[in-house]
Structure formats: structure tokens, C-alpha cells
Design a protein around this motif. Structure first.
Motif, PDB file in Angstrom:
ATOM      1  N   PHE A  95      52.031  17.374 120.729  1.00 38.99           N
ATOM      2  CA  PHE A  95      53.306  18.080 120.932  1.00 38.99           C
ATOM      3  C   PHE A  95      54.354  17.146 121.545  1.00 38.99           C
ATOM      4  CE2 PHE A  95      50.592  21.960 120.816  1.00 38.99           C
ATOM      5  CZ  PHE A  95      51.288  22.667 119.863  1.00 38.99           C
ATOM      6  N   ALA A  96      53.927  16.387 122.582  1.00 38.43           N
ATOM      7  CA  ALA A  96      54.887  15.540 123.314  1.00 38.43           C
ATOM      8  C   ALA A  96      55.468  14.455 122.403  1.00 38.43           C
ATOM      9  CB  ALA A  96      54.200  14.910 124.525  1.00 38.43           C
ATOM     10  N   ILE A  97      54.591  13.803 121.607  1.00 39.99           N
ATOM     11  CA  ILE A  97      55.060  12.717 120.726  1.00 39.99           C
ATOM     12  C   ILE A  97      56.001  13.285 119.658  1.00 39.99           C
ATOM     13  CG2 ILE A  97      54.339  10.993 119.020  1.00 39.99           C
ATOM     14  CD1 ILE A  97      51.731  10.684 120.687  1.00 39.99           C
ATOM     15  N   THR A  98      55.650  14.457 119.134  1.00 36.16           N
ATOM     16  CA  THR A  98      56.503  15.076 118.109  1.00 36.16           C
ATOM     17  C   THR A  98      57.904  15.333 118.669  1.00 36.16           C
ATOM     18  OG1 THR A  98      54.602  16.118 117.065  1.00 36.16           O
ATOM     19  CG2 THR A  98      56.752  17.075 116.565  1.00 36.16           C
ATOM     20  N   PHE A  99      57.962  15.924 119.854  1.00 36.71           N
ATOM     21  CA  PHE A  99      59.260  16.227 120.475  1.00 36.71           C
ATOM     22  C   PHE A  99      60.043  14.930 120.722  1.00 36.71           C
ATOM     23  CE2 PHE A  99      61.947  16.799 124.224  1.00 36.71           C
ATOM     24  CZ  PHE A  99      62.708  17.894 123.841  1.00 36.71           C
ATOM     25  N   ALA A 100      59.360  13.947 121.334  1.00 43.09           N
ATOM     26  CA  ALA A 100      60.033  12.691 121.683  1.00 43.09           C
ATOM     27  C   ALA A 100      60.529  11.955 120.440  1.00 43.09           C
ATOM     28  CB  ALA A 100      59.078  11.798 122.480  1.00 43.09           C
ATOM     29  N   LEU A 101      59.681  11.918 119.399  1.00 45.94           N
ATOM     30  CA  LEU A 101      60.070  11.237 118.153  1.00 45.94           C
ATOM     31  C   LEU A 101      61.286  11.897 117.512  1.00 45.94           C
ATOM     32  CD1 LEU A 101      56.980  10.417 115.884  1.00 45.94           C
ATOM     33  CD2 LEU A 101      58.816   8.876 116.583  1.00 45.94           C
ATOM     34  N   THR A 102      61.262  13.232 117.458  1.00 42.99           N
ATOM     35  CA  THR A 102      62.371  13.949 116.818  1.00 42.99           C
ATOM     36  C   THR A 102      63.677  13.649 117.541  1.00 42.99           C
ATOM     37  OG1 THR A 102      60.807  15.709 116.311  1.00 42.99           O
ATOM     38  CG2 THR A 102      63.130  16.232 116.002  1.00 42.99           C
ATOM     39  N   VAL A 103      63.644  13.752 118.871  1.00 41.42           N
ATOM     40  CA  VAL A 103      64.877  13.551 119.645  1.00 41.42           C
ATOM     41  C   VAL A 103      65.312  12.077 119.575  1.00 41.42           C
ATOM     42  CG1 VAL A 103      65.930  13.714 121.933  1.00 41.42           C
ATOM     43  CG2 VAL A 103      64.349  15.498 121.156  1.00 41.42           C
ATOM     44  N   ALA A 104      64.350  11.160 119.764  1.00 40.99           N
ATOM     45  CA  ALA A 104      64.706   9.736 119.795  1.00 40.99           C
ATOM     46  C   ALA A 104      65.264   9.272 118.446  1.00 40.99           C
ATOM     47  CB  ALA A 104      63.479   8.904 120.171  1.00 40.99           C
ATOM     48  N   LEU A 105      64.551   9.610 117.361  1.00 38.26           N
ATOM     49  CA  LEU A 105      65.027   9.198 116.040  1.00 38.26           C
ATOM     50  C   LEU A 105      66.326   9.929 115.679  1.00 38.26           C
ATOM     51  CD1 LEU A 105      61.659   8.961 114.063  1.00 38.26           C
ATOM     52  CD2 LEU A 105      63.035   7.090 115.000  1.00 38.26           C
ATOM     53  N   GLY A 106      66.460  11.133 116.176  1.00 40.87           N
ATOM     54  CA  GLY A 106      67.704  11.880 115.979  1.00 40.87           C
ATOM     55  C   GLY A 106      68.877  11.151 116.603  1.00 40.87           C
ATOM     56  N   TYR A 107      68.685  10.654 117.813  1.00 39.36           N
ATOM     57  CA  TYR A 107      69.772   9.945 118.506  1.00 39.36           C
ATOM     58  C   TYR A 107      70.091   8.620 117.812  1.00 39.36           C
ATOM     59  CZ  TYR A 107      69.885  13.306 122.360  1.00 39.36           C
ATOM     60  OH  TYR A 107      70.036  14.445 123.088  1.00 39.36           O
ATOM     61  N   VAL A 108      69.043   7.937 117.353  1.00 47.88           N
ATOM     62  CA  VAL A 108      69.274   6.685 116.622  1.00 47.88           C
ATOM     63  C   VAL A 108      70.050   6.981 115.326  1.00 47.88           C
ATOM     64  CG1 VAL A 108      68.178   4.744 115.425  1.00 47.88           C
ATOM     65  CG2 VAL A 108      67.239   5.545 117.591  1.00 47.88           C
ATOM     66  N   GLY A 109      69.643   8.057 114.662  1.00 54.08           N
ATOM     67  CA  GLY A 109      70.323   8.459 113.423  1.00 54.08           C
ATOM     68  C   GLY A 109      71.783   8.802 113.674  1.00 54.08           C
ATOM     69  N   LEU A 110      72.044   9.494 114.778  1.00 55.03           N
ATOM     70  CA  LEU A 110      73.428   9.838 115.117  1.00 55.03           C
ATOM     71  C   LEU A 110      74.239   8.580 115.422  1.00 55.03           C
ATOM     72  CD1 LEU A 110      72.859  13.024 117.334  1.00 55.03           C
ATOM     73  CD2 LEU A 110      74.014  12.933 115.113  1.00 55.03           C
ATOM     74  N   ALA A 111      73.611   7.621 116.089  1.00 57.41           N
ATOM     75  CA  ALA A 111      74.303   6.360 116.404  1.00 57.41           C
ATOM     76  C   ALA A 111      74.652   5.612 115.110  1.00 57.41           C
ATOM     77  CB  ALA A 111      73.419   5.492 117.296  1.00 57.41           C
ATOM     78  N   ALA A 159      74.923  12.215 109.052  1.00 57.51           N
ATOM     79  CA  ALA A 159      73.998  12.180 110.201  1.00 57.51           C
ATOM     80  C   ALA A 159      72.599  12.669 109.837  1.00 57.51           C
ATOM     81  CB  ALA A 159      74.574  13.031 111.333  1.00 57.51           C
ATOM     82  N   SER A 160      72.515  13.865 109.222  1.00 54.17           N
ATOM     83  CA  SER A 160      71.180  14.424 108.937  1.00 54.17           C
ATOM     84  C   SER A 160      70.418  13.527 107.969  1.00 54.17           C
ATOM     85  CB  SER A 160      71.305  15.835 108.355  1.00 54.17           C
ATOM     86  OG  SER A 160      71.772  16.706 109.353  1.00 54.17           O
ATOM     87  N   GLY A 161      71.146  12.969 106.983  1.00 56.31           N
ATOM     88  CA  GLY A 161      70.509  12.068 106.024  1.00 56.31           C
ATOM     89  C   GLY A 161      69.950  10.831 106.724  1.00 56.31           C
ATOM     90  N   LEU A 199      65.106   7.924 108.817  1.00 56.16           N
ATOM     91  CA  LEU A 199      64.376   7.337 109.956  1.00 56.16           C
ATOM     92  C   LEU A 199      63.027   8.026 110.174  1.00 56.16           C
ATOM     93  CD1 LEU A 199      67.283   6.872 112.530  1.00 56.16           C
ATOM     94  CD2 LEU A 199      65.923   5.056 111.474  1.00 56.16           C
ATOM     95  N   THR A 200      63.005   9.368 110.154  1.00 54.08           N
ATOM     96  CA  THR A 200      61.745  10.081 110.423  1.00 54.08           C
ATOM     97  C   THR A 200      60.732   9.821 109.304  1.00 54.08           C
ATOM     98  OG1 THR A 200      62.659  12.071 109.406  1.00 54.08           O
ATOM     99  CG2 THR A 200      62.775  11.931 111.813  1.00 54.08           C
ATOM    100  N   SER A 201      61.221   9.785 108.053  1.00 55.57           N
ATOM    101  CA  SER A 201      60.319   9.522 106.926  1.00 55.57           C
ATOM    102  C   SER A 201      59.787   8.094 107.005  1.00 55.57           C
ATOM    103  CB  SER A 201      61.040   9.709 105.590  1.00 55.57           C
ATOM    104  OG  SER A 201      61.675  10.953 105.557  1.00 55.57           O
ATOM    105  N   SER A 202      60.674   7.150 107.360  1.00 49.92           N
ATOM    106  CA  SER A 202      60.245   5.748 107.470  1.00 49.92           C
ATOM    107  C   SER A 202      59.228   5.583 108.588  1.00 49.92           C
ATOM    108  CB  SER A 202      61.447   4.839 107.747  1.00 49.92           C
ATOM    109  OG  SER A 202      62.420   5.036 106.759  1.00 49.92           O
ATOM    110  N   ALA A 203      59.449   6.275 109.689  1.00 48.00           N
ATOM    111  CA  ALA A 203      58.508   6.179 110.817  1.00 48.00           C
ATOM    112  C   ALA A 203      57.125   6.640 110.381  1.00 48.00           C
ATOM    113  CB  ALA A 203      59.011   7.037 111.982  1.00 48.00           C
ATOM    114  N   TYR A 204      57.080   7.697 109.581  1.00 53.56           N
ATOM    115  CA  TYR A 204      55.782   8.196 109.106  1.00 53.56           C
ATOM    116  C   TYR A 204      55.102   7.161 108.211  1.00 53.56           C
ATOM    117  CZ  TYR A 204      52.320  10.932 106.586  1.00 53.56           C
ATOM    118  OH  TYR A 204      51.147  11.361 106.033  1.00 53.56           O
ATOM    119  N   LEU A 205      55.864   6.624 107.250  1.00 57.24           N
ATOM    120  CA  LEU A 205      55.282   5.631 106.332  1.00 57.24           C
ATOM    121  C   LEU A 205      54.820   4.388 107.083  1.00 57.24           C
ATOM    122  CD1 LEU A 205      57.779   5.979 103.338  1.00 57.24           C
ATOM    123  CD2 LEU A 205      55.417   6.807 103.467  1.00 57.24           C
ATOM    124  N   LEU A 206      55.652   3.952 108.033  1.00 57.69           N
ATOM    125  CA  LEU A 206      55.312   2.771 108.831  1.00 57.69           C
ATOM    126  C   LEU A 206      54.022   2.999 109.630  1.00 57.69           C
ATOM    127  CD1 LEU A 206      56.550  -0.031 109.514  1.00 57.69           C
ATOM    128  CD2 LEU A 206      57.541   1.025 111.547  1.00 57.69           C
TER     129      LEU A 206
END
Lengths: 277, 259
Positions: A225-241, A250-252, A257-264
Motif C-alpha cells: 500500500f505504502a509504495i503504491t501511494f508514494a509512487l503515484t504521488v511522486a511520479l504524479g509530481y514529476v509528470g506535473l513538472a 499532464a495526465s499523459g 511515467l507510471t507505465s515506464s516505471a512498471y516496465l523498468l
């Protein structure tokens, strides 16, 4: 370039935290073995919004599309839960597919008859951008996420037991039918909220991809749960930047980023596995 | 006093008769092993005793209480170890959380563990020799270790009656012997045990009685009375082999369990 401290971005930062909480429904879905359910629930929201639009068009009654979206998503998830309870995994999957087909059909049919300005509202539940969230949307999302989080916190153990060992839990005296329905209800609420935030097409990338990534690395349920929450927020902020810097959607950007993180993660795990003696 | 009394029980599932006119009783503190081929109704019988399945005919009592009328009371007296196949072992749940599950379900909402709950759970893990694994993921353990953890979960609830569904399936001979040793320890504490198994040999010496079930009770009695070629041939056919060994006969059924 839009300033990253503009009101539009400030609302998006808050929305990402809410989306992090919504992504926890992806973890519940993985644990329960119904990984597609949040995406199905968010598509069911399309059916609800379409009916709301039709009611407005035909009867002239103004209704809140989010309420219809929530009602449809929750009803759809409870229907899937009912099918699973009375017919096992095969009927559950059939109900999942059937519910998705009905919702998308309603959306397509209503979209064909309503005028263009009404289609815009409907389409924001299909493809949207986190930068488009209004203050009213933000308040509504906060209310739904608060309810989901409170229920989740109180019944955390019960929800985990239903996923891990339903037969043992029932024998120990837990009403597994009740808690299974509760789990599906939470996913329904989260699915509707996700559709409102980012559009149902991006739910796979923004809600399920972080949970899928966390699943590969988590050592315990709490860290899942913790990693999911942290990843969503962190990658969200990077995406917004990235969105602010390069003027990308932004959403794209976040979805990439989230899809790439999974593949990586899959690639790194695979390479690490090969190195093991 | 009887721990379990089953009288003329018939169970139908999906219109099909799964158990037919079952009658037997188990005394307090007895160790009873139920054996039979796939589809014999062994798991259904355990679920009927638990009150999870309603008989279409007959009655069940656990320490004098009908599980259909007072299920909560009955389930507080019973520890249950389900088949491993029914568990989602890929969920990253820790061993201590699995054991605490038994205690927490019997608490009110919100079900958070107290220091005493954790101590009881660790004691239960110690009894089955798994205290070293308390912080490990359940799915990382071997089949035999997972069974020991599930037994720990059931004994942490301090049951009067322990029901075990195929605890020896999918574990190697060493683990089977270890599980049999814990069950002997449990029997020594006066807990009534009813265990379903395909392989009776690791526990036949512990068993006060053995039941051969094939939708109806084919035989029920002391191991030396039941583990006989002329009894087992009725269920397992000509392929059955029974070797006279001390203290109990050894049975080779050639039957395998497929989950």
C-alpha cells in the motif's frame, strides 16, 4: 509556460495526493484477484454520466454527473461481486465483461443523440487531464476519498482476510460475504473518482500501473500500500513538472511515467533474477 | 461427553447428494482421522460440522450446540485448518499476521492486535517450531512450513475442537512427520482433533478412530479394525495394499489428491 505555482497546478498537486489514495483500490483489486475491476468501475462511471446527460437533455433536469457516475460504478462492482459469490470466478469475469459492455454501449448511444456541448461533459470522464480539475471537483473528490479512506482504515484487517483466506476467515466467524461486498464497493467508489480525475482510459496507467509496480517489490501488505501511494504521488509530481516545463499534457506525462516505471521494474527484476546463482 | 454428534446427516450441493445418512460421534479429547477418495465428501463433512453447510436432513451438534442455530458459539470452540489450495499464498502477508488472524477475527471492530494477542500468536508459532519465521512472507515458506503456520493460527484461538483439512497434502515426508508430532502434542493437551487426509499412515498411530468415507460411512472404528484389506477394498478397489506393521497397519492406496 504555465507557472508550477499557479492555482491550476496547486489544485493538481492536491489532486495527485487524492489519486494516490485512489490508487490503493488498485492494491485491493490485485489482492482480491480482480485486477481489472478499478478500470471496469471507471468505465461504468461513463454509463452513469451518460444517463445524467440524457436526463438533462430529455427532461431539462440538471443533475450532478459525479453522483450518477458513483452510483453506476458502485452498482456495477456490487453486481460483479454478486456474480462471483454465486457463480465463482468464471461468472465474476463474465459479469465484469458484461458490465463493461453495457456501460460503454450506453455512453456510445447517448453520445450519438445529445448535442456537442453536452458531449464535452461526458467525454471528460473518458479522457481528462488532472490540470482541468475545478475547485468544486476537488472538494467532491476529497469527500469521496475521505469516506473510502475511513472505511478502509476501520476494516483493513477484514478486507485482507477476505482476500487471503476466505474459507478460513469464514470458519473463524467472519461474515466474508459482507466484507467482500464492502471491498467491491470501495473499488466502485474509487473507480468513479478516478474517472472524474483523469478519465477512465488512463485508469490503467494512473491507478493500476503503480500498484502493479509495487506488487513486484513489496515485502509486506503494508509496504504494498505504502509504495503504491508514494509512487503515484511522486511520479504524479514529476509528470506535473514535465508538463509545466515542456507544455505536455499532464495526465499523459504521468501515465507514461507510471507505465515506464512498471516496465523498468520488470526488466530490473528479470536481470537481477538471471544474476542469482 | 461428545465433542461432535452427527445423526443421519444428508447434504445436497447443487442438487447432488454429497453426503448420505452420515451418523457418528466423537468423544471429547479423541483424535479421529477421516480418509476417503477424491469426491468422497470429506471437506463437506468438516464444513457441515462448522455450520458452513446446511444439511438437508439430520442434525449436527458440537459440544451439544447446533452450528446452524448458534454458529458464532460453535465457531469459537473450533480451530480450522483449511486446505492450502484455498489460500492465496502470493499475497505478501507476514506469518505473524496470518497467526493473528485467528485471534483478531474474534475481537470487535477495529481489529487491532494487543500486546497479549501478539504474545499468544508467538507462543503458537513456538509450539509448531516456526517462531523464527514470524516476520517472513507466508508465500516464501515451503508447503510444510505453511501448514505449520496455519496450525499455529488455529491453536492460537485455544480451540476445544480442531478440524484439519488435508494438512499432509503437498508436503514432504519429513514435514509430514513434523506435523504429526505437533498433532500428537495437541492431542496431549486434550484437544479433540478431526483430520481429513488422503494419506492415513503418518497419523494412524495417533488416531483413536478412523473413518472411511465415500459419501456414506463405509467404516468407523479403531485403526486396527478399519485399516484392513477387506474394508478398504470397498472404496479403493483391488489396487489397495495393506501391510501389517506395528503399531498400525500401513496402507498404500495409489490414490493421489488433486486439490
Amino acid at each position: 509556460m504555465v507557472s508550477p505555482l499557479s492555482p491550476v497546478f496547486l489544485k493538481a498537486y492536491l489532486s495527485m495526493i487524492l489519486l494516490g489514495a485512489i490508487a490503493l483500490s488498485g492494491v485491493l483489486a490485485f489482492l482480491r484477484g480482480v485486477a481489472y475491476l478499478p478500470a471496469e468501475a471507471s468505465h461504468a462511471a461513463l454509463g452513469g454520466v451518460s444517463i445524467a446527460t440524457l436526463v438533462t437533455y430529455v427532461f431539462g433536469l440538471e443533475t450532478d454527473p459525479l453522483l450518477w457516475a458513483v452510483a453506476f460504478s458502485v452498482a456495477s462492482c456490487l453486481l460483479v461481486a454478486y456474480a462471483g459469490k454465486h457463480g465463482g470466478p468464471e461468472r465474476l469475469n463474465a459479469a465484469l465483461a458484461g458490465s463493461l459492455a453495457v456501460s460503454v454501449s450506453i455512453y456510445a448511444a447517448v453520445r450519438a443523440v445529445v448535442p456537442a456541448e453536452m458531449r464535452v461533459v461526458m467525454d471528460t470522464y473518458l479522457v481528462s487531464d488532472i490540470l482541468l480539475i475545478s475547485l468544486k471537483d476537488l472538494l467532491q473528490l476529497t469527500a469521496v476519498v475521505a469516506v473510502v479512506t475511513a472505511i478502509f482504515a476501520v476494516f483493513y484487517n477484514e478486507l485482507i482476510y477476505v482476500c487471503f483466506d476466505p474459507e478460513g476467515a469464514e470458519a473463524l466467524g467472519l461474515n466474508i460475504g459482507l466484507y467482500d461486498y464492502l471491498l467491491f464497493l470501495l473499488i466502485g467508489l474509487a473507480g468513479a473518482t478516478a474517472a472524474k480525475s483523469v478519465g477512465s482510459l488512463l485508469v490503467f496507467a494512473l491507478v493500476l500501473a503503480p500498484a502493479a509496480t509495487a506488487r513486484e517489490v513489496a515485502g509486506s501488505i503494508k509496504s504494498f500500500f505504502a509504495i503504491t501511494f508514494a509512487l503515484t504521488v511522486a511520479l504524479g509530481y514529476v509528470g506535473l513538472a514535465l508538463s509545466a516545463a515542456a507544455n505536455w499534457p499532464a495526465s499523459g506525462s504521468i501515465a507514461v511515467l507510471t507505465s515506464s516505471a512498471y516496465l523498468l521494474t520488470l526488466v530490473v527484476k528479470s536481470l537481477a533474477g538471471r544474476r542469482m546463482p | 461427553m461428545y465433542a461432535v454428534e452427527v445423526r443421519n446427516v444428508t447434504v445436497k450441493l447443487g442438487g447432488r447428494e454429497v453426503l448420505s445418512d452420515i451418523t457418528f460421534s466423537v468423544k471429547d479429547g479423541e483424535f479421529v482421522t477421516i480418509m476417503g477418495p477424491n469426491g468422497a465428501g470429506k471437506t463437506t463433512l468438516l464444513r457441515t460440522i462448522l455450520g458452513l453447510v446446511r444439511p438437508s436432513k439430520g442434525s449436527v451438534k458440537v459440544y451439544g450446540v447446533n452450528p446452524q442455530e448458534r454458529p458464532g458459539e460453535v465457531r469459537k470452540m473450533i480451530g480450522y485448518v483449511p486446505q492450502k489450495e484455498a489460500i492465496s499464498a502470493d499475497i505478501p502477508i507476514r506469518v505473524i499476521d496470518v497467526v493473528l488472524m485467528g485471534t483478531l477475527i474474534r475481537k470487535g471492530v477495529p481489529r487491532y492486535p494487543s500486546g497479549e494477542d501478539i504474545r499468544v500468536a508467538m507462543d503458537a508459532l513456538r509450539i509448531v517450531g516456526m517462531e523464527w519465521a514470524w516476520n517472513k512472507r507466508f508465500g516464501e515458506l515451503s508447503g510444510g512450513q505453511q501448514q505449520r503456520v496455519l496450525i499455529a493460527r488455529s491453536i492460537a484461538t485455544r480451540p476445544r475442537l480442531l478440524l484439519l483439512d488435508e494438512p499432509l497434502t503437498g508436503v514432504d515426508a519429513t514435514a509430514q512427520a513434523m506435523i504429526a508430532e505437533f498433532l500428537s502434542h495437541i492431542k496431549g493437551k486434550g484437544i479433540t482433533v478431526i483430520m481429513v487426509t488422503h494419506d492415513v499412515n503418518p497419523v494412524s498411530h495417533l488416531s483413536d478412530k478412523i473413518m472411511v468415507l465415500n459419501r456414506r460411512v463405509v467404516a468407523f472404528g479403531r485403526p486396527t479394525e478399519v485399516l484392513r484389506h477387506e474394508v478398504l477394498i470397498k472404496v479403493y478397489g483391488e489396487g489397495i495394499r495393506v501391510y501389517d506393521e506395528h503399531p498400525c497397519p500401513v496402507v498404500v492406496t495409489g490414490d493421489t489428491h488433486h486439490g
